[in-house]
Design a protein around this motif. Structure first.
Motif, PDB file in Angstrom:
ATOM      1  N   GLY A  91       0.815  -1.217   0.000  1.00 31.58           N
ATOM      2  CA  GLY A  91       0.000   0.000   0.000  1.00 31.58           C
ATOM      3  C   GLY A  91       0.843   1.258   0.000  1.00 31.58           C
ATOM      4  O   GLY A  91       0.484   2.261  -0.629  1.00 31.58           O
ATOM      5  N   ALA A  92       1.986   1.231   0.697  1.00 32.33           N
ATOM      6  CA  ALA A  92       2.869   2.407   0.734  1.00 32.33           C
ATOM      7  C   ALA A  92       3.430   2.709  -0.651  1.00 32.33           C
ATOM      8  O   ALA A  92       3.534   3.876  -1.051  1.00 32.33           O
ATOM      9  CB  ALA A  92       4.004   2.164   1.733  1.00 32.33           C
ATOM     10  N   VAL A  93       3.786   1.655  -1.388  1.00 34.16           N
ATOM     11  CA  VAL A  93       4.318   1.861  -2.754  1.00 34.16           C
ATOM     12  C   VAL A  93       3.241   2.442  -3.662  1.00 34.16           C
ATOM     13  O   VAL A  93       3.478   3.400  -4.408  1.00 34.16           O
ATOM     14  CB  VAL A  93       4.850   0.529  -3.324  1.00 34.16           C
ATOM     15  CG1 VAL A  93       5.286   0.710  -4.778  1.00 34.16           C
ATOM     16  CG2 VAL A  93       6.019   0.014  -2.479  1.00 34.16           C
ATOM     17  N   VAL A  94       2.035   1.881  -3.583  1.00 33.41           N
ATOM     18  CA  VAL A  94       0.928   2.378  -4.406  1.00 33.41           C
ATOM     19  C   VAL A  94       0.594   3.821  -4.044  1.00 33.41           C
ATOM     20  O   VAL A  94       0.373   4.680  -4.916  1.00 33.41           O
ATOM     21  CB  VAL A  94      -0.317   1.469  -4.243  1.00 33.41           C
ATOM     22  CG1 VAL A  94      -1.517   2.062  -4.982  1.00 33.41           C
ATOM     23  CG2 VAL A  94      -0.022   0.069  -4.748  1.00 33.41           C
ATOM     24  N   ALA A  95       0.576   4.116  -2.743  1.00 38.58           N
ATOM     25  CA  ALA A  95       0.268   5.478  -2.295  1.00 38.58           C
ATOM     26  C   ALA A  95       1.330   6.464  -2.763  1.00 38.58           C
ATOM     27  O   ALA A  95       1.014   7.603  -3.142  1.00 38.58           O
ATOM     28  CB  ALA A  95       0.158   5.502  -0.765  1.00 38.58           C
ATOM     29  N   PHE A  96       2.595   6.046  -2.764  1.00 41.98           N
ATOM     30  CA  PHE A  96       3.674   6.923  -3.225  1.00 41.98           C
ATOM     31  C   PHE A  96       3.499   7.263  -4.709  1.00 41.98           C
ATOM     32  O   PHE A  96       3.637   8.431  -5.104  1.00 41.98           O
ATOM     33  CB  PHE A  96       5.018   6.234  -2.996  1.00 41.98           C
ATOM     34  CG  PHE A  96       6.199   7.015  -3.514  1.00 41.98           C
ATOM     35  CD1 PHE A  96       6.678   8.110  -2.813  1.00 41.98           C
ATOM     36  CD2 PHE A  96       6.814   6.662  -4.703  1.00 41.98           C
ATOM     37  CE1 PHE A  96       7.761   8.839  -3.286  1.00 41.98           C
ATOM     38  CE2 PHE A  96       7.894   7.378  -5.179  1.00 41.98           C
ATOM     39  CZ  PHE A  96       8.366   8.467  -4.475  1.00 41.98           C
ATOM     40  N   VAL A  97       3.194   6.262  -5.517  1.00 39.29           N
ATOM     41  CA  VAL A  97       2.996   6.499  -6.956  1.00 39.29           C
ATOM     42  C   VAL A  97       1.784   7.406  -7.179  1.00 39.29           C
ATOM     43  O   VAL A  97       1.827   8.343  -7.998  1.00 39.29           O
ATOM     44  CB  VAL A  97       2.829   5.161  -7.698  1.00 39.29           C
ATOM     45  CG1 VAL A  97       2.492   5.405  -9.172  1.00 39.29           C
ATOM     46  CG2 VAL A  97       4.095   4.320  -7.588  1.00 39.29           C
ATOM     47  N   ALA A  98       0.706   7.150  -6.448  1.00 45.00           N
ATOM     48  CA  ALA A  98      -0.495   7.979  -6.594  1.00 45.00           C
ATOM     49  C   ALA A  98      -0.220   9.414  -6.171  1.00 45.00           C
ATOM     50  O   ALA A  98      -0.667  10.371  -6.833  1.00 45.00           O
ATOM     51  CB  ALA A  98      -1.634   7.384  -5.761  1.00 45.00           C
ATOM     52  N   LEU A  99       0.539   9.596  -5.096  1.00 46.74           N
ATOM     53  CA  LEU A  99       0.876  10.943  -4.632  1.00 46.74           C
ATOM     54  C   LEU A  99       1.729  11.674  -5.670  1.00 46.74           C
ATOM     55  O   LEU A  99       1.544  12.877  -5.902  1.00 46.74           O
ATOM     56  CB  LEU A  99       1.618  10.860  -3.299  1.00 46.74           C
ATOM     57  CG  LEU A  99       2.031  12.198  -2.663  1.00 46.74           C
ATOM     58  CD1 LEU A  99       0.798  13.043  -2.379  1.00 46.74           C
ATOM     59  CD2 LEU A  99       2.824  11.959  -1.385  1.00 46.74           C
ATOM     60  N   CYS A 100       2.647  10.961  -6.297  1.00 51.08           N
ATOM     61  CA  CYS A 100       3.467  11.569  -7.358  1.00 51.08           C
ATOM     62  C   CYS A 100       2.590  12.027  -8.513  1.00 51.08           C
ATOM     63  O   CYS A 100       2.806  13.110  -9.080  1.00 51.08           O
ATOM     64  CB  CYS A 100       4.516  10.566  -7.852  1.00 51.08           C
ATOM     65  SG  CYS A 100       5.865  10.274  -6.688  1.00 51.08           S
ATOM     66  N   ALA A 101       1.604  11.205  -8.899  1.00 49.55           N
ATOM     67  CA  ALA A 101       0.711  11.575  -9.996  1.00 49.55           C
ATOM     68  C   ALA A 101      -0.059  12.852  -9.657  1.00 49.55           C
ATOM     69  O   ALA A 101      -0.205  13.752 -10.502  1.00 49.55           O
ATOM     70  CB  ALA A 101      -0.248  10.423 -10.294  1.00 49.55           C
ATOM     71  N   VAL A 102      -0.540  12.940  -8.433  1.00 50.04           N
ATOM     72  CA  VAL A 102      -1.264  14.143  -8.006  1.00 50.04           C
ATOM     73  C   VAL A 102      -0.337  15.361  -8.033  1.00 50.04           C
ATOM     74  O   VAL A 102      -0.718  16.447  -8.499  1.00 50.04           O
ATOM     75  CB  VAL A 102      -1.853  13.933  -6.593  1.00 50.04           C
ATOM     76  CG1 VAL A 102      -2.443  15.244  -6.062  1.00 50.04           C
ATOM     77  CG2 VAL A 102      -2.913  12.847  -6.613  1.00 50.04           C
ATOM     78  N   CYS A 103       0.882  15.187  -7.550  1.00 54.69           N
ATOM     79  CA  CYS A 103       1.847  16.301  -7.530  1.00 54.69           C
ATOM     80  C   CYS A 103       2.195  16.765  -8.934  1.00 54.69           C
ATOM     81  O   CYS A 103       2.404  17.968  -9.166  1.00 54.69           O
ATOM     82  CB  CYS A 103       3.102  15.886  -6.779  1.00 54.69           C
ATOM     83  SG  CYS A 103       2.874  15.686  -5.005  1.00 54.69           S
ATOM     84  N   VAL A 104       2.264  15.841  -9.880  1.00 53.10           N
ATOM     85  CA  VAL A 104       2.546  16.211 -11.269  1.00 53.10           C
ATOM     86  C   VAL A 104       1.425  17.098 -11.809  1.00 53.10           C
ATOM     87  O   VAL A 104       1.677  18.142 -12.432  1.00 53.10           O
ATOM     88  CB  VAL A 104       2.703  14.946 -12.142  1.00 53.10           C
ATOM     89  CG1 VAL A 104       2.704  15.316 -13.631  1.00 53.10           C
ATOM     90  CG2 VAL A 104       3.985  14.214 -11.780  1.00 53.10           C
TER      91      VAL A 104
END
Length: 211
Positions: A91-104
């Motif tokens: 879940g931490a890995v998925v959340a990190f990728v999702a957070l990066c997408a939002v930041c982009v």
């Protein structure tokens, strides 16, 4: 001799067991992989000519890459030995990728419409998608050699974790060469480069992890 006496005799003068050194070995493995990747950048690609003035953005990109590796590290550690639950680590890995997408998206919305594509693509081909997996190879080879000693059973997932962890290390070295400092660029193409490293690790690493 009574049983209690036998136990006391066996327990007498017992020296403490040697502490496992795998943490130290893992730290050395990651450090050696990073040093080799930095050497490959310096010899094969060359560091940025404005290394002195661009020190801060280079450090930010390297820290982002280190954070990406740190997010994957707990998952890789769990996969080293069989039967351990993965739980929040995936879940931490998925959340990190999702957070990066939002930041982009947020970063691009903050730019002028005419400049968004340049900030996202870096005015050229994002070669980091190719070069980060290449720079990840030394660390990946060392990690596979290290993890074989722990006899992991979920080989494809372990290979993917090794690939992603190695990709983060490779991205740290690549930051010394990368001429683009845009946050949208880094959080898109660096993450894709690390994801490609994970995919290669799942395909190739799993074969070398068999025991």
């Amino acid at each position: 001799m009574k049983t209690d006496h036998l136990i006391d005799a066996l327990a007498r003068n017992v020296e403490p067991a040697e502490k496992p050194r795998w943490r130290m070995n893992l730290a050395i493995t990651l450090l050696v992989g990073l040093v080799v990747a930095v050497a490959l950048v310096a010899i094969g690609l060359g560091v940025r000519p404005d290394l002195g003035t661009a020190r801060m953005p280079i450090m930010m990109k390297a820290m982002f890459s280190a954070l990406a590796a740190a997010v994957v590290l707990p998952l890789a550690l769990q996969l080293m030995k069989p039967g351990r639950p993965l739980g929040w680590r995936i879940g931490a890995v998925v959340a990190f990728v999702a957070l990066c997408a939002v930041c982009v998206v947020v970063a691009l919305m903050g730019e002028e419409p005419g400049e968004r594509m340049a900030m996202w693509m870096g005015n050229g081909v994002p070669w980091c998608v190719v070069l980060i997996p290449v720079l990840a190879v030394p660390t990946a080879v060392l990690l596979v050699w290290l993890m074989r000693a722990f006899a992991p059973t979920r080989l494809t997932l372990t290979g993917a974790a090794i690939g992603a962890l190695s990709g983060g290390v490779g991205a740290m070295a690549y930051a010394m060469y990368c001429p683009v400092d845009s946050a949208a660029f880094v959080m898109t193409w660096y993450v894709l480069g690390i994801a490609l490293s994970a995919a290669i690790g799942a395909l190739v690493g799993a074969k070398f992890l068999r025991w």
